[in-house]
Design a protein around this motif. Structure first.
Motif, short mmCIF file in Angstrom:
data_model
loop_
_atom_site.label_atom_id
_atom_site.label_comp_id
_atom_site.label_asym_id
_atom_site.label_seq_id
_atom_site.Cartn_x
_atom_site.Cartn_y
_atom_site.Cartn_z
N LYS A 28 0.83 -1.20 0.00
CA LYS A 28 0.00 0.00 0.00
C LYS A 28 0.87 1.25 0.00
CE LYS A 28 -4.01 2.19 1.30
NZ LYS A 28 -3.98 3.30 0.38
N ALA A 29 1.89 1.26 0.84
CA ALA A 29 2.76 2.44 0.91
C ALA A 29 3.49 2.66 -0.41
CB ALA A 29 3.78 2.26 2.05
N SER A 31 2.59 1.63 -3.44
CA SER A 31 1.62 2.03 -4.47
C SER A 31 1.22 3.49 -4.30
CB SER A 31 0.38 1.14 -4.41
OG SER A 31 0.71 -0.19 -4.68
N ASP A 32 0.98 3.90 -3.07
CA ASP A 32 0.63 5.30 -2.80
C ASP A 32 1.76 6.24 -3.21
OD1 ASP A 32 -1.80 4.45 -1.82
OD2 ASP A 32 -1.27 4.73 0.30
N TYR A 33 3.00 5.84 -2.90
CA TYR A 33 4.15 6.65 -3.25
C TYR A 33 4.23 6.82 -4.76
CZ TYR A 33 8.94 8.27 -3.69
OH TYR A 33 10.06 9.00 -4.01
N LEU A 35 1.83 6.56 -6.97
CA LEU A 35 0.73 7.41 -7.46
C LEU A 35 0.97 8.88 -7.17
CD1 LEU A 35 -2.42 5.26 -6.55
CD2 LEU A 35 -1.50 5.75 -8.82
N GLN A 36 1.49 9.20 -6.01
CA GLN A 36 1.70 10.60 -5.63
C GLN A 36 2.87 11.25 -6.36
OE1 GLN A 36 2.17 10.51 -1.39
NE2 GLN A 36 0.00 10.07 -1.01
#
Length: 136
Positions: A28-29, A31-33, A35-36
């Protein structure tokens, strides 16, 4: 010994489930990184990082499948213990009682004992054939 194996499996399942939670957090971390910071990252770095995340997803999936296999093996051990308990507490005493009652009520020839013993052996063989192998 089999009950110790069940406890070992419980411990392994708990450890693996904790690892799965940790992998989920990392996935999750990551993937979020991605995307951001997609527009800020170099393309080569982005691809390598995405591959690492896919590797983590593969590891997590593999670990989940392993946990399910351990759970199945655990159930098989418990069922084998139940079958053993049933055989030692129900079938064997019932067989002994039958033999004793035959001996008490009539004179039994050696041929009758041989036949009873063959039936007992057939029951033991049937139980062994239908019992899952838990030596692995």
């Amino acid at each position: 010994m089999a009950s110790d194996r069940v406890n070992d499996f419980d411990n392994e399942i708990n450890r693996a489930e904790q690892q799965i939670i940790i992998l989920n957090c990392h996935i999750k971390a990551g993937s979020d990184y991605l995307l951001q910071h997609k527009s800020e990252l170099e393309e080569q770095f982005f691809k390598r990082f995405a591959q690492k995340i896919n590797g983590l997803i593969t590891s997590k999936t593999s670990m989940e499948m392993t946990v399910e296999q351990i759970k199945i093996h655990r159930v098989m051990i418990i069922e084998t213990l139940d079958r053993f308990y049933e055989a030692t507490t129900v079938f064997y005493p019932l067989w002994r009682q039958t033999i004793q009652s035959i001996q008490d009520t009539q004179v039994v020839s050696s041929a009758s004992f041989t036949e009873l013993n063959e039936r007992r052996q057939s029951l033991i063989n049937a139980l062994q054939i239908n019992t899952p192998n838990t030596a692995n």
